[in-house]
Scaffold this motif. Structure first.
Motif, short mmCIF file in Angstrom:
data_model
loop_
_atom_site.label_atom_id
_atom_site.label_comp_id
_atom_site.label_asym_id
_atom_site.label_seq_id
_atom_site.Cartn_x
_atom_site.Cartn_y
_atom_site.Cartn_z
N LEU A 1 -2.30 7.82 5.40
CA LEU A 1 -1.47 7.10 4.45
C LEU A 1 -0.38 8.01 3.90
N PHE A 2 -0.76 9.22 3.51
CA PHE A 2 0.21 10.17 2.97
C PHE A 2 1.26 10.54 4.02
N ARG A 3 0.81 10.77 5.24
CA ARG A 3 1.75 11.12 6.31
C ARG A 3 2.78 10.00 6.51
N GLN A 4 2.34 8.77 6.43
CA GLN A 4 3.28 7.66 6.63
C GLN A 4 4.23 7.50 5.44
N VAL A 5 3.76 7.83 4.25
CA VAL A 5 4.67 7.87 3.09
C VAL A 5 5.75 8.93 3.33
N LEU A 6 5.35 10.10 3.79
CA LEU A 6 6.32 11.17 4.06
C LEU A 6 7.27 10.79 5.18
N ASP A 7 6.75 10.17 6.22
CA ASP A 7 7.62 9.73 7.32
C ASP A 7 8.71 8.80 6.81
N ARG B 1 2.89 5.87 -2.76
CA ARG B 1 4.01 6.76 -3.11
C ARG B 1 4.04 7.03 -4.61
N ALA B 2 3.93 5.97 -5.40
CA ALA B 2 3.97 6.13 -6.86
C ALA B 2 2.85 7.04 -7.35
N LEU B 3 1.65 6.87 -6.81
CA LEU B 3 0.53 7.70 -7.24
C LEU B 3 0.65 9.14 -6.75
N PHE B 4 1.11 9.33 -5.51
CA PHE B 4 1.27 10.70 -5.00
C PHE B 4 2.33 11.46 -5.81
N VAL B 5 3.37 10.75 -6.23
CA VAL B 5 4.40 11.39 -7.06
C VAL B 5 3.85 11.72 -8.43
N VAL C 1 -5.31 3.74 -4.93
CA VAL C 1 -4.17 3.16 -4.21
C VAL C 1 -4.42 1.67 -3.97
N ALA C 2 -5.61 1.34 -3.49
CA ALA C 2 -5.93 -0.06 -3.21
C ALA C 2 -5.83 -0.91 -4.49
N ALA C 3 -6.36 -0.39 -5.59
CA ALA C 3 -6.32 -1.12 -6.86
C ALA C 3 -4.88 -1.31 -7.33
N ALA C 4 -4.06 -0.26 -7.22
CA ALA C 4 -2.65 -0.35 -7.64
C ALA C 4 -1.88 -1.35 -6.80
N ALA C 5 -2.25 -1.46 -5.52
CA ALA C 5 -1.57 -2.41 -4.63
C ALA C 5 -2.14 -3.82 -4.74
N GLY C 6 -3.28 -3.97 -5.45
CA GLY C 6 -3.92 -5.27 -5.56
C GLY C 6 -4.57 -5.71 -4.25
N ILE C 7 -5.08 -4.73 -3.52
CA ILE C 7 -5.64 -4.96 -2.18
C ILE C 7 -7.00 -4.29 -2.10
N THR C 8 -7.90 -4.82 -1.30
CA THR C 8 -9.22 -4.22 -1.17
C THR C 8 -9.14 -2.88 -0.44
N ARG C 9 -10.13 -2.04 -0.68
CA ARG C 9 -10.18 -0.76 0.01
C ARG C 9 -10.35 -0.96 1.52
N LEU D 1 0.83 -1.21 0.00
CA LEU D 1 0.00 0.00 0.00
C LEU D 1 0.86 1.26 0.00
N LEU D 2 1.92 1.26 0.80
CA LEU D 2 2.80 2.44 0.86
C LEU D 2 3.51 2.66 -0.48
N GLU D 3 3.95 1.57 -1.10
CA GLU D 3 4.64 1.70 -2.39
C GLU D 3 3.70 2.19 -3.48
#
Length: 200
Positions: A70-76, A33-37, A49-57, A28-30
């Motif tokens: 989620l965004f905060r943890q990407v930045l961290d 990150r790709a989508l936020f960039v 994000v869920a679809a890109a990670a292959g995971i349910t919402r 999910l973080l990966e």
């Protein structure tokens, strides 16, 4: 079944669950990150994000409270990676001045990771607000800079907190200039010249 075998199986199951949880969270973080960039914070949705990670919402919301969390943890994670690169440049036996210069070079190099400058210096303040974005920096690269200045200059020589904030702003501006296609070698050289003048 013997109690020892039962305990081993329970421990193995718990370890397997932790590994699955960490794998899901990392995916999910990966993906985030790709989508936020690529699209920016505002244009990225949690279903994407869920679809890109292959995971349910639902799984996403099991790991993160909302898109902001989620965004905060990407930045961290990005800020922590920058801090680790700076700390890695501080080799045993270096003088305080040499360590400060090495840390400065490491910061500018770490910020060339694709997407990192946008995340930390553009999307971060816009999405979280300047104060929260500064708090992330203060806990990571800002902290290493403040400690390095205090060691190199002495706590009583100058207000190291104020100086660190000003120098951090200069480093961030340098990273933005490099990211925008500026002359990286010249910008790095200018930042190192500034530090050498401070230490003179």
């Amino acid at each position: 079944m013997e109690p020892s075998k039962t305990r081993r199986r329970a421990a193995a199951a718990a370890r397997s669950n932790r590994e699955r949880t960490e794998t899901t969270r990392r995916a999910l973080l990966e993906a985030a990150r790709a989508l936020f960039v690529e699209k920016g914070y505002g244009a990225t949705s949690t279903p994407e994000v869920a679809a890109a990670a292959g995971i349910t919402r639902g799984a996403l919301y099991h790991h993160f409270a909302d898109k902001r969390d989620l965004f905060r943890q990407v930045l961290d994670a990005e800020a922590a990676a920058v801090r680790e690169d700076i700390l890695a440049a501080d080799r045993p036996g270096l003088s305080a001045q040499a360590a400060l210069i090495g840390g400065a070079q490491a910061y500018l190099q770490a910020m060339t990771v694709p997407g990192r400058t946008r995340l930390l210096l553009i999307e971060g303040p816009a999405a979280l607000g300047a104060q929260e974005a500064l708090a992330i920096d203060d806990a990571n690269a800002g902290r290493t800079l403040r400690e390095g200045l205090a060691e190199a200059l002495g706590e009583n020589a100058v207000d190291c907190d104020a100086l660190a904030r000003l120098m951090s702003a200069a480093f961030d501006r340098a990273a933005l200039e490099i990211d925008a296609g500026g002359d990286a070698a010249r910008i790095r050289q200018t930042m190192l010249w500034t530090i050498n003048k401070l230490l003179a």
